[in-house]
Motif scaffolding. Structure first.
Motif, PDB file in Angstrom:
ATOM      1  N   GLY A   1       0.561  -1.417  -0.031  1.00 22.46           N
ATOM      2  CA  GLY A   1      -0.008  -0.147   0.317  1.00 22.46           C
ATOM      3  C   GLY A   1       0.963   1.164  -0.115  1.00 22.46           C
ATOM      4  O   GLY A   1       0.236   2.542   0.244  1.00 22.46           O
ATOM      5  N   GLY A   2       1.987   1.495  -0.353  1.00 24.04           N
ATOM      6  CA  GLY A   2       2.875   2.247   0.204  1.00 24.04           C
ATOM      7  C   GLY A   2       3.078   2.882  -1.703  1.00 24.04           C
ATOM      8  O   GLY A   2       4.111   4.088  -1.576  1.00 24.04           O
TER       9      GLY A   2
ATOM     10  N   SER B  58       3.032   9.983   6.826  1.00 22.11           N
ATOM     11  CA  SER B  58       2.455   8.810   6.501  1.00 22.11           C
ATOM     12  C   SER B  58       3.383   8.077   6.901  1.00 22.11           C
ATOM     13  O   SER B  58       4.489   7.881   6.609  1.00 22.11           O
ATOM     14  CB  SER B  58       1.668   7.958   5.376  1.00 22.11           C
ATOM     15  OG  SER B  58       0.226   8.559   5.241  1.00 22.11           O
ATOM     16  N   ILE B  59       3.613   7.265   8.402  1.00 18.36           N
ATOM     17  CA  ILE B  59       4.447   6.543   8.836  1.00 18.36           C
ATOM     18  C   ILE B  59       4.370   4.862   8.251  1.00 18.36           C
ATOM     19  O   ILE B  59       3.772   4.318   8.627  1.00 18.36           O
ATOM     20  CB  ILE B  59       4.597   6.757  10.415  1.00 18.36           C
ATOM     21  CG1 ILE B  59       4.310   8.284  11.013  1.00 18.36           C
ATOM     22  CG2 ILE B  59       5.855   5.818  10.970  1.00 18.36           C
ATOM     23  CD1 ILE B  59       5.664   8.658  10.943  1.00 18.36           C
ATOM     24  N   ALA B  60       4.880   4.529   7.616  1.00 15.01           N
ATOM     25  CA  ALA B  60       5.627   3.544   6.883  1.00 15.01           C
ATOM     26  C   ALA B  60       6.369   2.406   8.589  1.00 15.01           C
ATOM     27  O   ALA B  60       6.842   2.694   8.823  1.00 15.01           O
ATOM     28  CB  ALA B  60       6.167   3.374   5.584  1.00 15.01           C
ATOM     29  N   PRO B  61       5.736   1.009   8.275  1.00 20.37           N
ATOM     30  CA  PRO B  61       6.157  -0.001   8.980  1.00 20.37           C
ATOM     31  C   PRO B  61       7.549  -0.757   7.726  1.00 20.37           C
ATOM     32  O   PRO B  61       7.961  -1.308   7.836  1.00 20.37           O
ATOM     33  CB  PRO B  61       5.208  -1.254   8.841  1.00 20.37           C
ATOM     34  CG  PRO B  61       4.726  -0.680   7.769  1.00 20.37           C
ATOM     35  CD  PRO B  61       4.081   0.035   7.428  1.00 20.37           C
ATOM     36  N   ALA B  62       8.605   0.499   8.167  1.00 24.36           N
ATOM     37  CA  ALA B  62      10.593   0.452   7.146  1.00 24.36           C
ATOM     38  C   ALA B  62      11.026   1.314   8.723  1.00 24.36           C
ATOM     39  O   ALA B  62      10.534   2.388   8.561  1.00 24.36           O
ATOM     40  CB  ALA B  62      10.324   0.674   6.434  1.00 24.36           C
TER      41      ALA B  62
ATOM     42  N   ARG C  50      -4.654   4.352   7.398  1.00 26.39           N
ATOM     43  CA  ARG C  50      -4.326   3.964   6.138  1.00 26.39           C
ATOM     44  C   ARG C  50      -3.812   2.376   5.975  1.00 26.39           C
ATOM     45  O   ARG C  50      -2.291   2.776   5.402  1.00 26.39           O
ATOM     46  CB  ARG C  50      -4.116   5.117   5.455  1.00 26.39           C
ATOM     47  CG  ARG C  50      -4.642   6.194   5.098  1.00 26.39           C
ATOM     48  CD  ARG C  50      -4.593   7.421   5.077  1.00 26.39           C
ATOM     49  NE  ARG C  50      -4.817   8.216   5.324  1.00 26.39           N
ATOM     50  CZ  ARG C  50      -5.079   9.477   4.737  1.00 26.39           C
ATOM     51  NH1 ARG C  50      -3.888   9.854   5.045  1.00 26.39           N
ATOM     52  NH2 ARG C  50      -5.683  11.194   4.950  1.00 26.39           N
ATOM     53  N   GLY C  51      -4.214   1.685   5.728  1.00 31.09           N
ATOM     54  CA  GLY C  51      -3.317   0.143   5.689  1.00 31.09           C
ATOM     55  C   GLY C  51      -2.319  -0.472   6.560  1.00 31.09           C
ATOM     56  O   GLY C  51      -2.524   0.248   8.086  1.00 31.09           O
ATOM     57  N   GLN C  52      -1.142   0.008   5.598  1.00 28.41           N
ATOM     58  CA  GLN C  52      -0.292  -0.171   7.053  1.00 28.41           C
ATOM     59  C   GLN C  52       0.528   0.473   8.030  1.00 28.41           C
ATOM     60  O   GLN C  52       1.874   0.981   8.168  1.00 28.41           O
ATOM     61  CB  GLN C  52       0.784  -1.224   6.091  1.00 28.41           C
ATOM     62  CG  GLN C  52       0.708  -3.009   6.306  1.00 28.41           C
ATOM     63  CD  GLN C  52       0.528  -3.282   7.324  1.00 28.41           C
ATOM     64  OE1 GLN C  52       1.693  -2.894   8.302  1.00 28.41           O
ATOM     65  NE2 GLN C  52      -0.037  -4.043   7.535  1.00 28.41           N
TER      66      GLN C  52
ATOM     67  N   GLU D  56      -5.973   2.487  -0.299  1.00 28.66           N
ATOM     68  CA  GLU D  56      -6.767   3.726   1.877  1.00 28.66           C
ATOM     69  C   GLU D  56      -6.032   4.835   1.389  1.00 28.66           C
ATOM     70  O   GLU D  56      -6.195   4.806   2.784  1.00 28.66           O
ATOM     71  CB  GLU D  56      -5.813   2.358   2.032  1.00 28.66           C
ATOM     72  CG  GLU D  56      -4.136   2.231   2.323  1.00 28.66           C
ATOM     73  CD  GLU D  56      -3.783   0.678   1.420  1.00 28.66           C
ATOM     74  OE1 GLU D  56      -3.158   0.128   1.099  1.00 28.66           O
ATOM     75  OE2 GLU D  56      -5.221   0.414   0.936  1.00 28.66           O
ATOM     76  N   HIS D  57      -5.177   5.027   0.501  1.00 24.46           N
ATOM     77  CA  HIS D  57      -4.680   6.259   0.222  1.00 24.46           C
ATOM     78  C   HIS D  57      -5.815   6.898  -0.628  1.00 24.46           C
ATOM     79  O   HIS D  57      -5.346   8.141  -0.943  1.00 24.46           O
ATOM     80  CB  HIS D  57      -2.888   5.968  -0.491  1.00 24.46           C
ATOM     81  CG  HIS D  57      -2.178   5.611   0.780  1.00 24.46           C
ATOM     82  ND1 HIS D  57      -2.226   6.324   2.390  1.00 24.46           N
ATOM     83  CD2 HIS D  57      -1.323   4.355   0.776  1.00 24.46           C
ATOM     84  CE1 HIS D  57      -1.309   5.058   2.853  1.00 24.46           C
ATOM     85  NE2 HIS D  57      -1.215   3.925   1.764  1.00 24.46           N
TER      86      HIS D  57
END
Length: 190
Positions: A31-32, A148-152, A178-180, A38-39
């Motif tokens: 979803g990036g 938007s903070i990403a899981p990475a 928003r998703g992940q 979601e975005h």
């Protein structure tokens, strides 16, 4: 009234890009991309509020490389969402044919009136990078930060904001999953 809004994605450890100025990490996250379900709707609404985009040279060069905009001017329009743009740089950089791009240098404060005029009654998307965003804040022209903070995590790279903005000036307005991603919106006070 024109607002200056920094809207971006960052890693959990606070980086916009890796040490090579790449955003490849973002596209590896499920979803990036802005068109991910979601975005898509929130990003479209954000873009509708924007009258002009401003960006720095590293962000600009990354867009040129990733989109091939110098060979395909339509790719520039798509990358910049059809918005007029201001490029802040101290270097002589190539410009895609027909691009609605104003190249400027020097102090951000010297260009605020022209940017506001071009934006009309719409917002200005301060696309980045983080140092340019900090310069807008230094000039008193940063009204909102959306990240938007990403899981990475990257461990190193371009920081989200290489300036100090204290908690007395950042006011949490919204948090949305928003998703992940965790999308955070902060109002910036003077």
């Amino acid at each position: 009234m024109t607002r200056f809004v920094f809207n971006t994605a960052a890693t959990l450890d606070g980086h916009l890009a890796d040490p090579d100025h790449s955003l490849a990490w973002l596209f590896e996250v499920d979803g990036g991309t802005p068109d991910a379900p979601e975005h898509a709707e929130p990003f479209t609404a954000f873009l509708e509020s924007v009258g002009v985009t401003v960006l720095g040279s590293s962000t600009y060069e990354w867009l040129l490389r990733e989109t091939g905009a110098l060979d395909s001017p339509a790719a520039w329009e798509e990358a910049i969402s059809g918005k007029p743009a201001f490029l802040f740089t101290s270097r002589d950089l190539p410009v895609p044919e027909g691009a609605d791009l104003t190249v400027v240098s020097g102090d951000v404060a010297d260009h605020l009136d022209a940017i506001r005029e071009r934006a009309g009654d719409r917002d200005v998307w301060v696309m980045g990078g983080g140092d340019l965003v900090g310069q807008f804040d230094d000039a008193g022209a940063l009204d909102e930060v959306q990240v938007s903070i990403a899981p990475a995590t990257l461990g190193a790279g371009a920081p989200l904001l290489p300036r100090r903005i204290g908690s007395d000036r950042l006011h949490l307005e919204d948090v949305v999953r928003r998703g992940q991603f965790a999308h955070l919106t902060y109002r910036v006070s003077r």
